[in-house]
Scaffold this motif. Structure first.
Motif, short mmCIF file in Angstrom:
data_model
loop_
_atom_site.label_atom_id
_atom_site.label_comp_id
_atom_site.label_asym_id
_atom_site.label_seq_id
_atom_site.Cartn_x
_atom_site.Cartn_y
_atom_site.Cartn_z
N SER A 195 0.51 -0.87 -0.32
CA SER A 195 0.03 -0.55 -0.27
C SER A 195 0.74 0.96 -0.04
CB SER A 195 -0.76 0.01 1.27
OG SER A 195 -0.02 0.43 1.94
N GLY A 196 1.96 1.32 0.88
CA GLY A 196 3.05 2.43 0.58
C GLY A 196 2.79 3.33 1.36
N GLN A 197 2.33 2.57 2.95
CA GLN A 197 1.13 2.85 3.61
C GLN A 197 1.35 3.02 5.25
OE1 GLN A 197 -2.93 4.88 3.41
NE2 GLN A 197 -2.70 4.46 1.01
N THR A 198 2.19 1.52 5.33
CA THR A 198 2.80 1.07 6.44
C THR A 198 3.17 2.31 7.58
OG1 THR A 198 2.65 -1.48 5.07
CG2 THR A 198 3.50 -0.77 7.34
N ARG A 199 3.38 2.94 8.57
CA ARG A 199 3.55 4.06 9.59
C ARG A 199 5.13 3.18 9.49
NH1 ARG A 199 1.47 7.73 11.89
NH2 ARG A 199 -0.64 7.14 11.91
N GLU A 200 5.26 2.19 10.03
CA GLU A 200 6.28 1.84 10.70
C GLU A 200 7.08 2.19 9.52
OE1 GLU A 200 3.14 0.15 12.91
OE2 GLU A 200 3.76 -0.13 10.87
N THR A 201 7.39 1.66 8.59
CA THR A 201 8.36 1.27 6.80
C THR A 201 8.57 3.10 6.63
OG1 THR A 201 6.81 -0.71 6.46
CG2 THR A 201 8.72 0.41 5.20
N ILE A 202 7.09 3.86 6.87
CA ILE A 202 7.17 4.92 6.05
C ILE A 202 8.61 5.67 7.73
CG2 ILE A 202 7.08 7.39 5.36
CD1 ILE A 202 3.99 5.84 5.21
N GLU A 203 8.30 5.56 8.97
CA GLU A 203 9.39 6.42 9.93
C GLU A 203 10.50 6.28 9.35
OE1 GLU A 203 7.81 5.09 13.15
OE2 GLU A 203 6.11 6.73 13.01
N MET A 204 10.90 3.81 9.15
CA MET A 204 12.60 3.78 9.29
C MET A 204 12.97 4.27 7.52
SD MET A 204 12.33 0.01 10.32
CE MET A 204 9.85 -0.66 9.77
N ILE A 205 12.12 4.58 6.52
CA ILE A 205 12.97 5.01 5.62
C ILE A 205 13.07 6.41 5.96
CG2 ILE A 205 12.62 5.39 3.28
CD1 ILE A 205 13.04 2.63 3.43
N ALA A 206 12.13 6.91 5.72
CA ALA A 206 12.71 7.75 6.14
C ALA A 206 13.64 8.44 7.42
CB ALA A 206 11.53 9.00 6.80
N GLU A 207 14.15 7.99 8.03
CA GLU A 207 14.99 8.26 9.41
C GLU A 207 16.45 7.86 8.40
OE1 GLU A 207 17.36 8.75 11.97
OE2 GLU A 207 15.33 9.51 12.89
N ALA A 208 15.87 6.51 7.30
CA ALA A 208 17.62 6.62 6.77
C ALA A 208 17.49 7.07 5.87
CB ALA A 208 17.34 4.69 6.73
N GLY A 209 17.25 8.42 5.28
CA GLY A 209 17.26 9.48 4.87
C GLY A 209 17.83 10.25 4.93
N SER A 210 17.59 10.34 6.47
CA SER A 210 17.86 11.78 6.80
C SER A 210 19.32 11.39 7.35
CB SER A 210 16.62 12.32 7.80
OG SER A 210 17.31 11.25 9.44
N ARG A 211 19.90 10.76 7.10
CA ARG A 211 20.92 10.20 7.53
C ARG A 211 22.14 9.86 6.62
NH1 ARG A 211 21.18 11.39 13.21
NH2 ARG A 211 19.49 10.34 13.87
N GLY A 212 21.83 10.31 5.42
CA GLY A 212 22.39 9.84 3.30
C GLY A 212 22.05 9.16 3.13
N ALA A 213 21.99 7.95 3.56
CA ALA A 213 20.73 6.80 2.90
C ALA A 213 20.46 6.37 2.17
CB ALA A 213 21.01 5.52 3.99
N VAL A 214 20.39 6.13 0.75
CA VAL A 214 20.10 6.13 -0.42
C VAL A 214 19.27 5.19 -0.05
CG1 VAL A 214 19.88 5.53 -2.89
CG2 VAL A 214 22.08 5.69 -1.69
N THR A 215 17.48 5.66 -0.40
CA THR A 215 16.37 4.67 0.33
C THR A 215 15.45 4.62 -1.35
OG1 THR A 215 15.16 7.40 0.00
CG2 THR A 215 16.06 6.27 2.38
N VAL A 216 15.26 2.97 -0.97
CA VAL A 216 14.24 2.56 -2.20
C VAL A 216 12.74 2.00 -1.90
CG1 VAL A 216 14.29 0.84 -4.23
CG2 VAL A 216 16.43 1.95 -2.83
N ALA A 217 12.18 2.76 -2.38
CA ALA A 217 10.60 2.14 -2.06
C ALA A 217 10.44 0.89 -3.21
CB ALA A 217 9.37 3.32 -2.11
N LEU A 218 9.54 -0.22 -2.08
CA LEU A 218 8.67 -1.02 -3.50
C LEU A 218 7.36 -1.21 -2.94
CD1 LEU A 218 9.01 -4.03 -4.90
CD2 LEU A 218 9.47 -4.55 -3.37
N THR A 219 6.33 -0.59 -3.71
CA THR A 219 5.29 -0.40 -3.84
C THR A 219 4.36 -0.89 -5.17
OG1 THR A 219 3.53 1.21 -2.71
CG2 THR A 219 5.49 2.01 -3.83
N SER A 220 2.77 -0.70 -4.59
CA SER A 220 2.39 -1.05 -5.95
C SER A 220 1.06 0.40 -6.25
CB SER A 220 1.04 -1.83 -5.41
OG SER A 220 1.35 -2.87 -5.52
N PHE A 221 1.87 1.75 -5.41
CA PHE A 221 1.07 2.87 -5.39
C PHE A 221 2.49 3.94 -5.77
CE2 PHE A 221 -1.40 -0.19 -3.16
CZ PHE A 221 -2.80 0.29 -4.34
#
Length: 301
Positions: A202-228
């Motif tokens: 769904s791309g709407q799972t709060r926990e996954t969004i929080e973890m990706i956002a935290e990783a991105g804020s630290r400079g990591a390259v962030t990749v999303a696998l979603t249907s939306f």
């Protein structure tokens, strides 16, 4: 997007596009969208009045729906849907059963046929809409990464664990984090040249969004696998990989997404292995030797 063997489905597939944009529609437009997805063949044959009646809306709503999808009017939408359903019926006879409810009295043979039809169509749609440039970007980042974090909850966590195992076998330092607390702690320690992969249908799972956002804020390259493509998870990621789904009875979209997700991640994994060929080959040999003693030997007759 590059196109190949799956060109007949096309990245401009109206049904694939509609599934991806379904969360954007509300109220009457949502009812029209759900009616079209539930019975696309019926929609391709229905008049604008008939489709309005089936969806509990009005002809004016159908017209707004068409324009929201980029069509001039209902005739264009109907023609596009008819073209897709016609191709599906010609390419494989079982495809006409997609979308039919599985009844308690159905034989296992028929149920198997529907599952195979739905999963095969979902994977074909996924292949057609895959942006290979985005896959290459993700593969380049993972191949050069110091470490890879993979985040996902529930069924997405199982898919993430499979990807972690595959990467680990070719010598990529990868961790899978199904728990948000551990995942956030790991994400906070990432830095540039690290990669974070978030998996959510769904791309709407709060926990996954929080973890990706935290990783991105630290400079990591962030990749999303979603249907939306317009989901919150896609919005916070640097690279977005998209999958298509075909729901069946007892297997809603979130469960139906698993096989297309695995196909796309397998493509990504192989792309990484290609970029790290010598290291991957050596790692495969060492790991194979390590477990060889635990395989049963064939007994001579």
């Amino acid at each position: 997007m590059e196109r190949g063997a799956y060109e007949e489905a096309g990245p401009d597939s109206v049904l694939v596009r509609l599934r991806g944009r379904l969360p954007e529609f509300t109220g009457a437009l949502r009812r029209v969208a759900e009616q079209v997805l539930t019975d696309p063949a019926g929609a391709s044959r229905a008049t604008i009045v008939e489709l309005a009646e089936r969806s509990g809306t009005s002809p004016a709503t159908i017209t707004r729906f068409c324009r929201a999808l980029g069509f001039e009017g209902y005739a264009d939408l109907r023609l596009a849907i008819a073209g897709e359903t016609g191709r599906a019926a010609r390419s494989a006879g079982w495809a006409v059963d997609i979308g039919r409810e599985i009844e308690p009295t159905d034989s296992l043979e028929r149920v198997l046929g529907q599952i195979m039809a739905a999963d095969t169509q979902a994977m074909r749609d996924t292949a057609a809409m895959t942006d290979l440039t985005e896959v290459e970007r993700a593969a380049d980042a993972i191949a050069a990464a110091n470490r890879v974090d993979i985040y996902g909850a529930s069924g997405s966590a199982l898919v993430g664990a499979e990807m972690q195992f595959s990467l680990h076998r070719i010598g990529v330092a990868a961790w899978s984090w199904p728990d948000v607390h551990n995942g956030l702690a790991s994400a906070a320690l990432l830095r540039e040249r690290d990669v974070a992969l978030g998996i959510s249908h769904s791309g709407q799972t709060r926990e996954t969004i929080e973890m990706i956002a935290e990783a991105g804020s630290r400079g990591a390259v962030t990749v999303a696998l979603t249907s939306f493509p317009r989901s919150p998870l896609a919005d916070v990621a640097d690279i977005v990989l998209l999958t298509a789904t075909q729901a069946t009875t007892f297997r809603p979209d979130a469960l139906s997404a698993r096989h297309p997700q695995l196909v796309l991640l397998d493509l990504l994994y192989i792309a990484v292995a290609q970029r790290t060929h010598d290291r991957s080959h050596a790692a495969f040999q060492r790991t194979a030797q390590a477990v060889a003693g635990h395989r049963l030997r064939e007994v001579a007759a």
